[in-house]
Design an enzyme around this catalytic site. Sequence first.
Site, PDB file in Angstrom:
ATOM      1  N   MET A  95      -2.064   0.633  -3.509  1.00 60.86           N
ATOM      2  CA  MET A  95      -2.442   2.042  -3.678  1.00 60.86           C
ATOM      3  C   MET A  95      -3.000   2.171  -5.083  1.00 60.86           C
ATOM      4  O   MET A  95      -2.325   2.637  -6.016  1.00 60.86           O
ATOM      5  CB  MET A  95      -1.199   2.936  -3.479  1.00 60.86           C
ATOM      6  CG  MET A  95      -0.778   3.039  -2.023  1.00 60.86           C
ATOM      7  SD  MET A  95       0.975   3.431  -1.829  1.00 60.86           S
ATOM      8  CE  MET A  95       1.674   1.796  -1.943  1.00 60.86           C
ATOM      9  N   MET A 149       1.353   0.380  -6.875  1.00 59.29           N
ATOM     10  CA  MET A 149       0.817   1.712  -7.232  1.00 59.29           C
ATOM     11  C   MET A 149       0.328   1.707  -8.669  1.00 59.29           C
ATOM     12  O   MET A 149       0.961   1.095  -9.539  1.00 59.29           O
ATOM     13  CB  MET A 149       1.913   2.766  -7.068  1.00 59.29           C
ATOM     14  CG  MET A 149       2.518   2.785  -5.677  1.00 59.29           C
ATOM     15  SD  MET A 149       3.651   4.158  -5.457  1.00 59.29           S
ATOM     16  CE  MET A 149       4.389   3.739  -3.869  1.00 59.29           C
ATOM     17  N   ASP A 209       4.708  -2.548  -2.170  1.00 58.34           N
ATOM     18  CA  ASP A 209       3.899  -1.379  -2.544  1.00 58.34           C
ATOM     19  C   ASP A 209       3.435  -1.463  -3.988  1.00 58.34           C
ATOM     20  O   ASP A 209       4.245  -1.425  -4.912  1.00 58.34           O
ATOM     21  CB  ASP A 209       4.738  -0.103  -2.358  1.00 58.34           C
ATOM     22  CG  ASP A 209       4.922   0.240  -0.893  1.00 58.34           C
ATOM     23  OD1 ASP A 209       3.903   0.339  -0.179  1.00 58.34           O
ATOM     24  OD2 ASP A 209       6.073   0.397  -0.461  1.00 58.34           O
ATOM     25  N   HIS A 250       7.077  -5.887   2.912  1.00 55.46           N
ATOM     26  CA  HIS A 250       6.035  -4.936   2.501  1.00 55.46           C
ATOM     27  C   HIS A 250       6.174  -4.658   1.001  1.00 55.46           C
ATOM     28  O   HIS A 250       7.244  -4.263   0.532  1.00 55.46           O
ATOM     29  CB  HIS A 250       6.202  -3.649   3.308  1.00 55.46           C
ATOM     30  CG  HIS A 250       5.145  -2.619   3.077  1.00 55.46           C
ATOM     31  ND1 HIS A 250       3.912  -2.647   3.703  1.00 55.46           N
ATOM     32  CD2 HIS A 250       5.129  -1.506   2.289  1.00 55.46           C
ATOM     33  CE1 HIS A 250       3.195  -1.598   3.314  1.00 55.46           C
ATOM     34  NE2 HIS A 250       3.907  -0.892   2.451  1.00 55.46           N
ATOM     35  N   HIS A 301       0.530  -3.810   0.007  1.00 54.25           N
ATOM     36  CA  HIS A 301      -0.130  -2.506   0.205  1.00 54.25           C
ATOM     37  C   HIS A 301      -0.548  -1.987  -1.168  1.00 54.25           C
ATOM     38  O   HIS A 301       0.301  -1.560  -1.957  1.00 54.25           O
ATOM     39  CB  HIS A 301       0.877  -1.572   0.897  1.00 54.25           C
ATOM     40  CG  HIS A 301       0.397  -0.163   1.069  1.00 54.25           C
ATOM     41  ND1 HIS A 301       1.263   0.886   1.341  1.00 54.25           N
ATOM     42  CD2 HIS A 301      -0.846   0.387   1.026  1.00 54.25           C
ATOM     43  CE1 HIS A 301       0.575   2.006   1.454  1.00 54.25           C
ATOM     44  NE2 HIS A 301      -0.712   1.734   1.261  1.00 54.25           N
ATOM     45  N   ASP A 334       3.491   3.809   8.013  1.00 52.35           N
ATOM     46  CA  ASP A 334       4.255   3.626   6.765  1.00 52.35           C
ATOM     47  C   ASP A 334       4.596   4.997   6.184  1.00 52.35           C
ATOM     48  O   ASP A 334       3.689   5.792   5.896  1.00 52.35           O
ATOM     49  CB  ASP A 334       3.386   2.812   5.798  1.00 52.35           C
ATOM     50  CG  ASP A 334       4.043   2.575   4.440  1.00 52.35           C
ATOM     51  OD1 ASP A 334       5.229   2.886   4.275  1.00 52.35           O
ATOM     52  OD2 ASP A 334       3.328   2.068   3.541  1.00 52.35           O
ATOM     53  N   MET A 388      -1.118   6.074   7.188  1.00 50.26           N
ATOM     54  CA  MET A 388       0.011   6.554   6.377  1.00 50.26           C
ATOM     55  C   MET A 388       0.630   7.778   7.039  1.00 50.26           C
ATOM     56  O   MET A 388      -0.073   8.724   7.392  1.00 50.26           O
ATOM     57  CB  MET A 388      -0.453   6.921   4.965  1.00 50.26           C
ATOM     58  CG  MET A 388      -0.822   5.744   4.074  1.00 50.26           C
ATOM     59  SD  MET A 388       0.503   4.547   3.808  1.00 50.26           S
ATOM     60  CE  MET A 388       1.751   5.553   2.996  1.00 50.26           C
ATOM     61  N   SER A 447      10.165  -2.230   3.274  1.00 52.84           N
ATOM     62  CA  SER A 447       9.482  -2.006   2.003  1.00 52.84           C
ATOM     63  C   SER A 447      10.432  -2.361   0.860  1.00 52.84           C
ATOM     64  O   SER A 447      11.515  -1.775   0.728  1.00 52.84           O
ATOM     65  CB  SER A 447       9.062  -0.543   1.887  1.00 52.84           C
ATOM     66  OG  SER A 447       8.703  -0.286   0.547  1.00 52.84           O
TER      67      SER A 447
HETATM   68  C1  DX5 Z   1       4.854   5.097   0.197  1.00 50.76           C
HETATM   69  C2  DX5 Z   1       4.914   3.614   0.423  1.00 50.76           C
HETATM   70  C3  DX5 Z   1       5.911   3.208   1.448  1.00 50.76           C
HETATM   71  C4  DX5 Z   1       7.341   3.546   1.110  1.00 50.76           C
HETATM   72  C5  DX5 Z   1       8.050   3.821   2.394  1.00 50.76           C
HETATM   73  O1  DX5 Z   1       3.780   5.422  -0.576  1.00 50.76           O
HETATM   74  O2  DX5 Z   1       3.648   3.119   0.838  1.00 50.76           O
HETATM   75  O3  DX5 Z   1       5.774   1.853   1.818  1.00 50.76           O
HETATM   76  O4  DX5 Z   1       8.006   2.540   0.430  1.00 50.76           O
HETATM   77  O5  DX5 Z   1       9.299   4.320   2.121  1.00 50.76           O
HETATM   78  P1  DX5 Z   1      10.138   5.214   3.124  1.00 50.76           P
HETATM   79  O6  DX5 Z   1      10.424   4.355   4.334  1.00 50.76           O
HETATM   80  O7  DX5 Z   1      11.346   5.528   2.330  1.00 50.76           O
HETATM   81  O8  DX5 Z   1       9.305   6.404   3.475  1.00 50.76           O
HETATM   82 ZN    ZN Z   2       3.522   1.066   1.703  1.00 47.65          ZN
END
Ligand code: DX5
Ligand code: ZN
Length: 237
Positions: free
Chosen positions: A75, A44, A42, A40, A73, A193, A144, A15
Amino acid sequence: MTNEELAKHIRVNPSILSADFGYIADEVKRLEDAGADEIHIDIMDGHFVPNLTMGPKMCAAINSATDLFLDVHIMAYNPFDYIERFVQSGADRITFHLEATEDVEDTLNFIRKCNIEAGLAICPETSETLVTKYLDKCDLLLLMTVHPGFGGQEFIPDVLEKVSMMRSICDKINLRKGGKTGEGLPPFDIQVDGGINKETAKRCFDAGANVFVAGSSIFAAPTLKEGIDNLKEASRG
Ligand code: DX5
Ligand code: ZN
């Protein structure tokens, strides 16, 4: 699906959220050199989850720095509205949350129409029974293992049961990669994840997951390669 067969299809997706954003191109290159299978990313929105991260421009910058597959991904509420922009920015798969839209099927179909892979994600508290009807319409299921929003959280072990339930459903209906049915095809991709490290990756693999996302454990390892290899070895005793 035997564990032996599943082991051949393990992928590790670091990530980028845990990287140093001041040197994003270098960080992506370092992950590529260390053996990352996909990157990956993220996204948000500050509404669906209580955090803001990055948008299509950062995705495009990452895309210019690597030929690796980009696993985006999202969110955010109304993920449909962002699909085209992320496709233009180099996304190879867009995964969105079932909880974030009323148009799950339209969103999956539109992502695939853009000639990229479609992934469907659920939060730890969402029942896995809600996703079964979409399995043959998506390329990956993301279960998740933390409440989405932040890196560095602790793995939620209750999700393991969902992972094994979903893998056995896939096995029962012989569902393979890309939502296709048939012997001999690679397994249907089940991704986990959040809080994934050497130990939790092994537990997830034993339950039936084959795609591992990790930020903290990879970036905190002595080297990125070690962090990635630890997860690639999830199938070993
Ligand atoms: C959380 C994200 C993850 C996050 C994982 O909401 O979707 O992808 O970056 O990070 P770690 O491995 O630190 O839990
Ligand atoms: Zn993620």
